[in-house]
Design a protein around this motif. Structure first.
Motif, PDB file in Angstrom:
ATOM      1  N   SER A 191      -3.661  -0.732   4.587  1.00 29.01           N
ATOM      2  CA  SER A 191      -3.947   0.619   4.125  1.00 29.01           C
ATOM      3  C   SER A 191      -4.292   1.552   5.282  1.00 29.01           C
ATOM      4  O   SER A 191      -4.003   2.753   5.228  1.00 29.01           O
ATOM      5  CB  SER A 191      -5.095   0.600   3.110  1.00 29.01           C
ATOM      6  N   CYS A 242      -9.128   3.347  -2.759  1.00 26.72           N
ATOM      7  CA  CYS A 242      -7.955   2.666  -3.313  1.00 26.72           C
ATOM      8  C   CYS A 242      -7.888   2.849  -4.819  1.00 26.72           C
ATOM      9  O   CYS A 242      -8.903   2.733  -5.516  1.00 26.72           O
ATOM     10  CB  CYS A 242      -8.043   1.169  -2.981  1.00 26.72           C
ATOM     11  N   ALA A 272       0.881  -1.187   0.000  1.00 30.89           N
ATOM     12  CA  ALA A 272       0.000   0.000   0.000  1.00 30.89           C
ATOM     13  C   ALA A 272       0.908   1.224   0.000  1.00 30.89           C
ATOM     14  O   ALA A 272       1.793   1.333   0.850  1.00 30.89           O
ATOM     15  CB  ALA A 272      -0.902   0.008   1.233  1.00 30.89           C
TER      16      ALA A 272
END
Lengths: 331, 331
Positions: free
Chosen positions: A119, A304, A41
């Motif tokens: 994340s 995302c 991430a």
């Protein structure tokens, strides 16, 4: 092969996709006492604008032709450091790339997937959360019933600091774009969320803050700040966390002088960077965040974008306020 | 009969003799639970500019036709308060007049002539000293070897705060008029005293503060402050004690924005008024000053103008920097 996003040009103001290039480099080799890790991430941060400008601020500028500096979460593939094993996850200075050769000094802290997904360690449990919790603890001197006003209230830092203030018994007033007012109110707990582009923002502030603003958490500076200063209450605290509204400091912009407000209203104005090394303050702030996240008491949102090549566009979207929730890139 | 200096006009910027008038009123009568006192030393302060302007700041404006607000030392003539006896001396809100009817709430503290003469209680043991000692204790976070820069270094506050900083092991750099540089250096202990009108003040600052300015004690604001901000060191503290260089806040003046300096250099900028009621901080500051004065370790200078009618001219002289030492009026 290792894909990397490289800085190829310096923006005059806001960086865009034209300032970056996707390059394919060789597999990194294991550094002495270091690690090789695979990024899972990657972070996209407002501060990147400063990192790519020619002028050094608190960090040296990213060199042209080198991998774009970024924070990220990565999983260890090979380790020459006894503290790290294959499969361990960390949060640190990975850069925008698939794989990173990294020394332990460039790692901020361990990531515990059982507490929250990788994340989240970029945002509420990463630099955003640390910024909010550390700045609030250090400078707010919050008292129940006081009014705190936050700019970019639905952003990565503003969404968290508003919730921390609310938990301290404060009234919270957030400024954000019109499309995010409901989010700021309903999900981040702001008592009042105002559209920062409201043609009568001054009037809206007067109605929302009848006793003035006790704490002004400012992520933007500029003309919005110019509206808040006259509305600060005596003894008010200004916490300068960013200057997002000011696209360039060359030439240096002017604005209303603050000296008189500082004296007459006995203000305290503090600027800070979450990077500042105070381990004790960091640990306290992170412990607060982790316990709130574990208890499900801190709302946070993510968006995302998939593919390393999306990183420059994600950054542009961030500056245009197009994102919904903290944006991150899955390589 | 009681001679009084009355405010008869509001200055657009700096007050002058034309804004005042000498009036002869009746002898004051003893207030319930109050005192009648004879003034023996009257204060002339930079803050008076704010008190006579139409706009309220931290105190209500002095009303047209009323006695000019001032601090002073006075000797009790008659008392209806058991705490005060005939002959006692106090420091308080006497106004510019020969005799004052006063309630105990308008008295700041007792004056002890055995420690220093009444006029010293207007300056080093009065509001100037309190301002310097309290502000320094509250906001400087002084460390030995750091550099403190003070504007109006030879003034009532600057002369004291420079000596306090020096005693804390700091390097002190003072800005004052050319004619007072020797005074600031030789008598108030500044390591370096600079002429604030030097055509190359920027260059002089670079030479005098090679490591930057750690603490900026600012009594003036404006263009001088604009030269200091870029020279503040990371972690610097700005203590805003006054805004003497700015003649008017209508229209509100502009200057370089500070937001970026605040963040990038992690500055703390504090404004304060010595009036702010923290009894503990006041007592601690006053105790420091009294012990230093008693030991002869705090240099201070006075200039007396004799005659109540001199008060407006004394105020004008103050703003023109013509005074040598803290100016006061002997009625």
């Amino acid at each position: 092969m290792n894909r990397q996003i490289v800085l190829i040009g310096r923006p005059a103001a806001i960086p865009g996709p034209e300032h970056f290039e996707l390059r394919t480099g060789p597999e990194p080799s294991l550094p002495d006492n270091g690690l090789i890790a695979e990024t899972v991430a990657l972070s996209v941060d407002p501060a990147m604008r400063g990192w790519v400008s020619a002028e050094a601020n608190y960090l040296q500028p990213v060199a042209l032709g080198s991998v774009m500096r970024s924070l990220g979460v990565a999983r260890v593939l090979k380790s020459a450091d006894p503290d790290w094993n294959e499969g361990d996850l960390f949060y640190g200075w990975t850069g925008w790339q698939d794989r990173v050769a990294i020394s332990p000094e460039a790692i901020l802290w361990r990531v515990d997937e059982s507490l929250a997904p990788p994340s989240a360690w970029l945002s509420v449990l990463g630099l955003n959360g640390l910024t909010a919790a550390k700045g609030f603890a250090a400078f707010a001197r919050a008292k129940p019933g006081e009014t705190m006003l936050v700019t970019t209230a639905a952003g990565g830092v503003g969404s968290i600091v508003g919730q921390l203030a609310k938990r301290s018994g404060m009234r919270t007033v957030g400024l954000t774009s019109a499309s995010k007012c409901d989010l700021a109110h309903d999900r981040y707990g702001y008592d009042i969320a105002l559209d920062y582009r409201d043609v009568d923002l001054a009037g809206a502030l007067d109605v929302s803050c009848p006793q003035g603003v006790d704490i002004f958490w400012d992520n933007v500076g500029g003309e919005i700040a110019d509206l808040i200063f006259p509305r600060l209450a005596p003894g008010g605290r200004v916490i300068q966390c960013g200057t997002a509204s000011i696209p360039s400091w060359s030439p240096w912009p002017e604005g209303p002088r603050r000296e008189r407000d500082m004296v007459v209203k006995r203000l305290t104005w503090s600027g800070f960077l979450a990077f500042d090394g105070d381990d004790h303050a960091n640990e306290a702030a992170l412990a607060t965040l982790r316990s709130l996240v574990a208890a499900g008491e801190l709302n946070h949102d993510e968006q995302c974008m998939v593919g390393l090549e999306q990183a420059p566009a994600a950054l542009a979207a961030l500056y245009q306020g197009q994102n919904s929730g903290r944006i991150w890139v899955k390589p």
